[in-house]
Design a protein around this motif. Structure first.
Motif, PDB file in Angstrom:
ATOM      1  N   ARG A 213     155.225  69.226 -33.705  1.00 40.07           N
ATOM      2  CA  ARG A 213     154.907  69.445 -35.205  1.00 40.07           C
ATOM      3  C   ARG A 213     154.648  68.415 -35.912  1.00 40.07           C
ATOM      4  O   ARG A 213     155.216  67.398 -35.835  1.00 40.07           O
ATOM      5  N   GLY A 214     153.309  68.213 -36.732  1.00 38.38           N
ATOM      6  CA  GLY A 214     152.927  67.383 -37.143  1.00 38.38           C
ATOM      7  C   GLY A 214     151.803  66.529 -36.469  1.00 38.38           C
ATOM      8  O   GLY A 214     151.161  65.536 -37.200  1.00 38.38           O
ATOM      9  N   PHE A 215     151.550  66.833 -35.343  1.00 40.96           N
ATOM     10  CA  PHE A 215     150.663  66.152 -34.469  1.00 40.96           C
ATOM     11  C   PHE A 215     149.282  66.888 -34.635  1.00 40.96           C
ATOM     12  O   PHE A 215     149.333  67.995 -34.802  1.00 40.96           O
ATOM     13  N   SER A 216     148.102  66.406 -34.130  1.00 41.12           N
ATOM     14  CA  SER A 216     146.884  66.908 -33.849  1.00 41.12           C
ATOM     15  C   SER A 216     146.578  66.916 -32.494  1.00 41.12           C
ATOM     16  O   SER A 216     147.421  66.380 -31.765  1.00 41.12           O
ATOM     17  N   TYR A 217     145.362  67.561 -31.964  1.00 43.40           N
ATOM     18  CA  TYR A 217     145.078  67.401 -30.674  1.00 43.40           C
ATOM     19  C   TYR A 217     143.499  67.536 -30.745  1.00 43.40           C
ATOM     20  O   TYR A 217     142.735  67.645 -31.605  1.00 43.40           O
ATOM     21  N   VAL A 218     143.116  67.121 -29.361  1.00 48.92           N
ATOM     22  CA  VAL A 218     141.694  67.199 -28.981  1.00 48.92           C
ATOM     23  C   VAL A 218     141.480  67.959 -27.785  1.00 48.92           C
ATOM     24  O   VAL A 218     142.543  67.630 -26.846  1.00 48.92           O
ATOM     25  N   LEU A 219     140.410  68.465 -27.112  1.00 45.28           N
ATOM     26  CA  LEU A 219     140.304  68.590 -25.838  1.00 45.28           C
ATOM     27  C   LEU A 219     139.378  67.652 -25.320  1.00 45.28           C
ATOM     28  O   LEU A 219     138.428  67.459 -25.924  1.00 45.28           O
ATOM     29  N   VAL A 220     139.825  67.261 -24.109  1.00 44.59           N
ATOM     30  CA  VAL A 220     138.994  66.303 -23.207  1.00 44.59           C
ATOM     31  C   VAL A 220     138.534  67.310 -21.950  1.00 44.59           C
ATOM     32  O   VAL A 220     139.720  67.066 -21.338  1.00 44.59           O
ATOM     33  N   GLY A 221     137.769  67.489 -21.605  1.00 48.72           N
ATOM     34  CA  GLY A 221     137.624  68.576 -20.527  1.00 48.72           C
ATOM     35  C   GLY A 221     138.409  69.819 -20.910  1.00 48.72           C
ATOM     36  O   GLY A 221     138.295  70.467 -21.762  1.00 48.72           O
TER      37      GLY A 221
ATOM     38  N   ASP B 151     148.268  59.712 -37.635  1.00 54.06           N
ATOM     39  CA  ASP B 151     148.422  58.758 -38.408  1.00 54.06           C
ATOM     40  C   ASP B 151     147.793  57.375 -37.790  1.00 54.06           C
ATOM     41  O   ASP B 151     147.245  56.426 -38.544  1.00 54.06           O
ATOM     42  N   THR B 152     148.268  57.197 -36.722  1.00 58.07           N
ATOM     43  CA  THR B 152     147.828  56.022 -35.822  1.00 58.07           C
ATOM     44  C   THR B 152     146.570  56.279 -34.900  1.00 58.07           C
ATOM     45  O   THR B 152     145.957  55.557 -34.330  1.00 58.07           O
ATOM     46  N   TYR B 153     146.273  57.607 -34.744  1.00 57.63           N
ATOM     47  CA  TYR B 153     145.319  58.127 -33.816  1.00 57.63           C
ATOM     48  C   TYR B 153     145.786  57.520 -32.327  1.00 57.63           C
ATOM     49  O   TYR B 153     144.813  57.708 -31.487  1.00 57.63           O
ATOM     50  N   GLU B 154     146.809  57.460 -32.052  1.00 59.21           N
ATOM     51  CA  GLU B 154     147.380  57.215 -30.646  1.00 59.21           C
ATOM     52  C   GLU B 154     147.760  58.526 -29.941  1.00 59.21           C
ATOM     53  O   GLU B 154     148.359  59.531 -30.670  1.00 59.21           O
ATOM     54  N   ILE B 155     147.419  58.520 -28.550  1.00 58.47           N
ATOM     55  CA  ILE B 155     147.950  59.788 -27.834  1.00 58.47           C
ATOM     56  C   ILE B 155     149.293  59.696 -27.738  1.00 58.47           C
ATOM     57  O   ILE B 155     149.898  58.553 -27.219  1.00 58.47           O
ATOM     58  N   VAL B 156     149.827  60.766 -27.912  1.00 58.09           N
ATOM     59  CA  VAL B 156     151.201  60.686 -27.705  1.00 58.09           C
ATOM     60  C   VAL B 156     151.594  61.720 -26.029  1.00 58.09           C
ATOM     61  O   VAL B 156     152.681  61.222 -25.648  1.00 58.09           O
TER      62      VAL B 156
ATOM     63  N   ALA C  29     144.865  54.418 -28.313  1.00 58.73           N
ATOM     64  CA  ALA C  29     144.251  54.842 -29.495  1.00 58.73           C
ATOM     65  C   ALA C  29     142.856  55.253 -29.457  1.00 58.73           C
ATOM     66  O   ALA C  29     141.966  54.580 -28.721  1.00 58.73           O
ATOM     67  N   VAL C  30     142.687  56.538 -29.790  1.00 61.02           N
ATOM     68  CA  VAL C  30     141.176  56.990 -29.888  1.00 61.02           C
ATOM     69  C   VAL C  30     140.544  56.792 -31.122  1.00 61.02           C
ATOM     70  O   VAL C  30     141.078  56.250 -32.087  1.00 61.02           O
ATOM     71  N   PRO C  31     139.155  56.458 -30.848  1.00 61.43           N
ATOM     72  CA  PRO C  31     138.376  56.186 -31.987  1.00 61.43           C
ATOM     73  C   PRO C  31     138.217  57.346 -33.376  1.00 61.43           C
ATOM     74  O   PRO C  31     138.786  58.272 -33.106  1.00 61.43           O
ATOM     75  N   ARG C  32     138.033  56.676 -34.315  1.00 63.91           N
ATOM     76  CA  ARG C  32     138.487  57.339 -35.512  1.00 63.91           C
ATOM     77  C   ARG C  32     137.502  58.400 -35.927  1.00 63.91           C
ATOM     78  O   ARG C  32     137.605  59.284 -36.618  1.00 63.91           O
ATOM     79  N   SER C  33     136.329  58.121 -35.127  1.00 62.75           N
ATOM     80  CA  SER C  33     135.148  59.167 -35.175  1.00 62.75           C
ATOM     81  C   SER C  33     135.503  60.389 -34.530  1.00 62.75           C
ATOM     82  O   SER C  33     134.703  61.386 -34.551  1.00 62.75           O
ATOM     83  N   VAL C  34     136.623  60.421 -33.685  1.00 65.46           N
ATOM     84  CA  VAL C  34     137.031  61.687 -32.914  1.00 65.46           C
ATOM     85  C   VAL C  34     137.582  62.675 -34.081  1.00 65.46           C
ATOM     86  O   VAL C  34     138.500  62.451 -34.731  1.00 65.46           O
ATOM     87  N   THR C  35     137.284  63.905 -33.945  1.00 65.79           N
ATOM     88  CA  THR C  35     137.789  65.000 -35.071  1.00 65.79           C
ATOM     89  C   THR C  35     138.935  65.697 -34.318  1.00 65.79           C
ATOM     90  O   THR C  35     138.751  66.083 -33.185  1.00 65.79           O
ATOM     91  N   LEU C  36     140.061  65.381 -34.989  1.00 61.82           N
ATOM     92  CA  LEU C  36     141.230  65.935 -34.423  1.00 61.82           C
ATOM     93  C   LEU C  36     141.640  67.327 -35.235  1.00 61.82           C
ATOM     94  O   LEU C  36     140.795  67.740 -36.137  1.00 61.82           O
ATOM     95  N   HIS C  37     142.170  68.178 -34.485  1.00 63.83           N
ATOM     96  CA  HIS C  37     142.615  69.614 -34.788  1.00 63.83           C
ATOM     97  C   HIS C  37     144.070  69.798 -34.922  1.00 63.83           C
ATOM     98  O   HIS C  37     144.754  69.146 -34.243  1.00 63.83           O
TER      99      HIS C  37
END
Length: 70
Positions: A43-51, A60-65, A21-29
Motif C-alpha cells: 500500500r502506498g507504492f506504485s508500479y509499472v509493467l516491464v514486459g 517518493d524515491t522511484y526505487e524498485i521495491v 532507481a528508475v528514471p523519473r520519466s517513467v509513468t507510475l501507476h
C-alpha cells in the motif's frame, strides 16, 4: 493486468533489481486492489509493467521495491 489498461514500459534502460532507481520519466501507476489484497505491505507504492513483470516502485524515491515475475 493487461485489462487494467496499463501499457508495458519499453526501451528499459535500468536494471530490474530491488534498489535500482528508475528514471523519473517513467509513468507510475496505482496498484490494483487485487495486488493490495494479496500483499497489503505494498500500500502506498506504485508500479509499472516491464514486459509481463510487475515492478513495484516507491513513488517518493522511484526505487524498485520488488519485481513480480509474470
Amino acid at each position: 493486468m493487461v485489462r487494467s489498461g496499463v501499457r508495458p514500459v519499453t526501451n528499459v534502460n535500468f536494471a530490474l533489481s530491488v534498489g535500482t532507481a528508475v528514471p523519473r520519466s517513467v509513468t507510475l501507476h496505482a496498484l490494483p486492489p487485487a495486488i493490495l489484497t494479496l500483499v497489503p505491505a505494498y500500500r502506498g507504492f506504485s508500479y509499472v509493467l516491464v514486459g509481463d513483470d510487475i515492478v513495484i516502485i516507491d513513488p517518493d524515491t522511484y526505487e524498485i521495491v520488488d519485481v513480480i515475475p509474470a
